[in-house]
Design a protein around this motif. Structure first.
Motif, short mmCIF file in Angstrom:
data_model
loop_
_atom_site.label_atom_id
_atom_site.label_comp_id
_atom_site.label_asym_id
_atom_site.label_seq_id
_atom_site.Cartn_x
_atom_site.Cartn_y
_atom_site.Cartn_z
N UNK A 178 -68.56 4.37 4.00
CA UNK A 178 -68.82 5.66 3.33
C UNK A 178 -68.22 6.81 4.14
N UNK A 179 -68.35 6.73 5.46
CA UNK A 179 -67.76 7.74 6.33
C UNK A 179 -66.24 7.78 6.17
N UNK A 180 -65.64 6.59 6.11
CA UNK A 180 -64.19 6.49 5.96
C UNK A 180 -63.74 7.08 4.63
N UNK A 181 -64.48 6.76 3.56
CA UNK A 181 -64.14 7.31 2.25
C UNK A 181 -64.28 8.84 2.25
N UNK A 182 -65.31 9.34 2.95
CA UNK A 182 -65.51 10.79 3.04
C UNK A 182 -64.33 11.46 3.72
N UNK A 183 -63.72 10.74 4.66
CA UNK A 183 -62.56 11.28 5.37
C UNK A 183 -61.28 11.17 4.56
N UNK A 184 -61.34 10.53 3.39
CA UNK A 184 -60.18 10.44 2.52
C UNK A 184 -59.38 9.16 2.63
N UNK A 185 -59.97 8.13 3.23
CA UNK A 185 -59.28 6.84 3.37
C UNK A 185 -59.90 5.83 2.41
N UNK A 186 -59.10 4.84 2.03
CA UNK A 186 -59.54 3.86 1.04
C UNK A 186 -60.44 2.79 1.64
N UNK B 167 -60.84 -0.25 5.30
CA UNK B 167 -60.43 -0.65 6.64
C UNK B 167 -59.16 -1.47 6.60
N UNK B 168 -58.44 -1.45 7.72
CA UNK B 168 -57.38 -2.43 7.92
C UNK B 168 -58.08 -3.72 8.37
N UNK B 169 -57.89 -4.79 7.63
CA UNK B 169 -58.58 -6.05 7.93
C UNK B 169 -58.19 -6.54 9.31
N UNK B 170 -59.19 -6.92 10.10
CA UNK B 170 -58.96 -7.41 11.45
C UNK B 170 -59.27 -8.91 11.49
N UNK C 235 -66.71 -7.52 15.32
CA UNK C 235 -65.80 -6.98 14.31
C UNK C 235 -66.30 -5.64 13.77
N UNK C 236 -67.64 -5.50 13.65
CA UNK C 236 -68.20 -4.23 13.20
C UNK C 236 -67.84 -3.12 14.19
N UNK C 237 -67.94 -3.41 15.49
CA UNK C 237 -67.57 -2.43 16.50
C UNK C 237 -66.10 -2.05 16.39
N UNK C 238 -65.25 -3.04 16.10
CA UNK C 238 -63.82 -2.77 15.93
C UNK C 238 -63.59 -1.87 14.72
N UNK C 239 -64.28 -2.15 13.61
CA UNK C 239 -64.11 -1.35 12.40
C UNK C 239 -64.64 0.07 12.58
N UNK C 240 -65.76 0.21 13.29
CA UNK C 240 -66.28 1.55 13.58
C UNK C 240 -65.28 2.33 14.42
N UNK D 270 -62.11 1.84 14.49
CA UNK D 270 -60.97 2.13 13.62
C UNK D 270 -61.24 3.37 12.77
N UNK D 271 -62.47 3.46 12.23
CA UNK D 271 -62.84 4.60 11.40
C UNK D 271 -62.83 5.90 12.21
N UNK D 272 -63.36 5.85 13.43
CA UNK D 272 -63.37 7.04 14.28
C UNK D 272 -61.95 7.45 14.63
N UNK D 273 -61.10 6.48 14.95
CA UNK D 273 -59.71 6.77 15.28
C UNK D 273 -58.98 7.43 14.11
N UNK D 274 -59.19 6.90 12.90
CA UNK D 274 -58.54 7.47 11.72
C UNK D 274 -59.04 8.87 11.44
N UNK D 275 -60.36 9.09 11.61
CA UNK D 275 -60.92 10.42 11.37
C UNK D 275 -60.36 11.44 12.35
N UNK D 276 -60.25 11.06 13.62
CA UNK D 276 -59.70 11.97 14.63
C UNK D 276 -58.23 12.26 14.37
N UNK D 277 -57.49 11.22 13.98
CA UNK D 277 -56.08 11.42 13.69
C UNK D 277 -55.90 12.33 12.49
#
Length: 201
Positions: free
Chosen positions: A117-125, A127-130, A178-183, A185-192
């Motif tokens: 939900x956070x990722x969608x709020x930031x405008x992303x579709x 996660x990149x599957x890991x 994997x959840x930690x990796x995805x979180x 990833x979401x933080x990295x995308x939001x900051x970028x």
């Protein structure tokens, strides 16, 4: 790690990989019927093992046949989540899984839902599957039929119980990793995304 905004993957529904995913989806009610109504435990184990064991097939075929699609990218993880949650619910209700295990698994799903939900709020579709997430899902899937055997088929208890729990807890550890990796990833995308916003002069 790559950005997932503005995906250029075509939206295709009728492909072989998507068909396999839909067949896996149909296996969920079949498993529930065999376990809870028909009480055909061996058949239930077979359906569950096939559904979990073929988790990687749709993605492999999509890449091999050049049939990757946006529909498949959304459907496959949704079926994975539904498969796991329904199976865990049924096994918990029948006493095959302790509630503590279920709580740990459901908590991870809630973390992932909030992160998405956070990722969608930031405008992303999405996660990149890991590979860690895919591996964790596969191992968790494989633990379920073994634990069903351990709980309902007496001749298999001696080997199925230790094997099933070894797979289950190994899968849970990777699941949270994997959840930690995805979180992350979401933080990295939001900051970028925030850094790319031009500052008004």
């Amino acid at each position: 790690m790559s950005e997932v905004r503005d995906s250029v993957v075509p939206w295709r529904v009728w492909t072989w990989p998507n068909l396999i995913t839909l067949v896996r989806l149909c296996g969920i009610p079949v498993f529930c019927h065999l376990l809870l109504v028909a009480e055909d435990y061996v058949a239930a184990v077979v359906v569950l093992a096939v559904g979990g064991g073929t988790d990687w097939v749709d993605g492999f075929l999509a890449r091999r046949l050049g049939q990757e699609s946006r529909f498949g990218q959304l459907l496959d993880p949704a079926v994975d989540r539904l498969y796991i949650l329904v199976t865990v619910a049924v096994m918990t209700l029948t006493g095959l899984l302790p509630w503590q295990f279920t709580a740990v698994l459901v908590a991870r799903e809630l973390v992932m839902a909030a992160t998405l939900l956070f990722l969608r709020y930031q405008g992303f579709d999405s996660f990149q599957v890991h590979y860690t997430g895919k591996t964790a899902t596969f191992i968790v899937f494989m633990s379920f039929p073994v634990l069903v055997l351990a709980g309902l088929y007496e001749p298999a208890v001696d080997w199925a119980r230790p094997l099933g729990w070894a797979l289950a807890w190994w899968g849970i550890v990777l699941y949270w990793l994997s959840a930690a990796i995805y979180v992350g990833q979401a933080v990295w995308l939001a900051r970028r995304s925030r850094d790319d916003v031009p500052v008004a002069s």
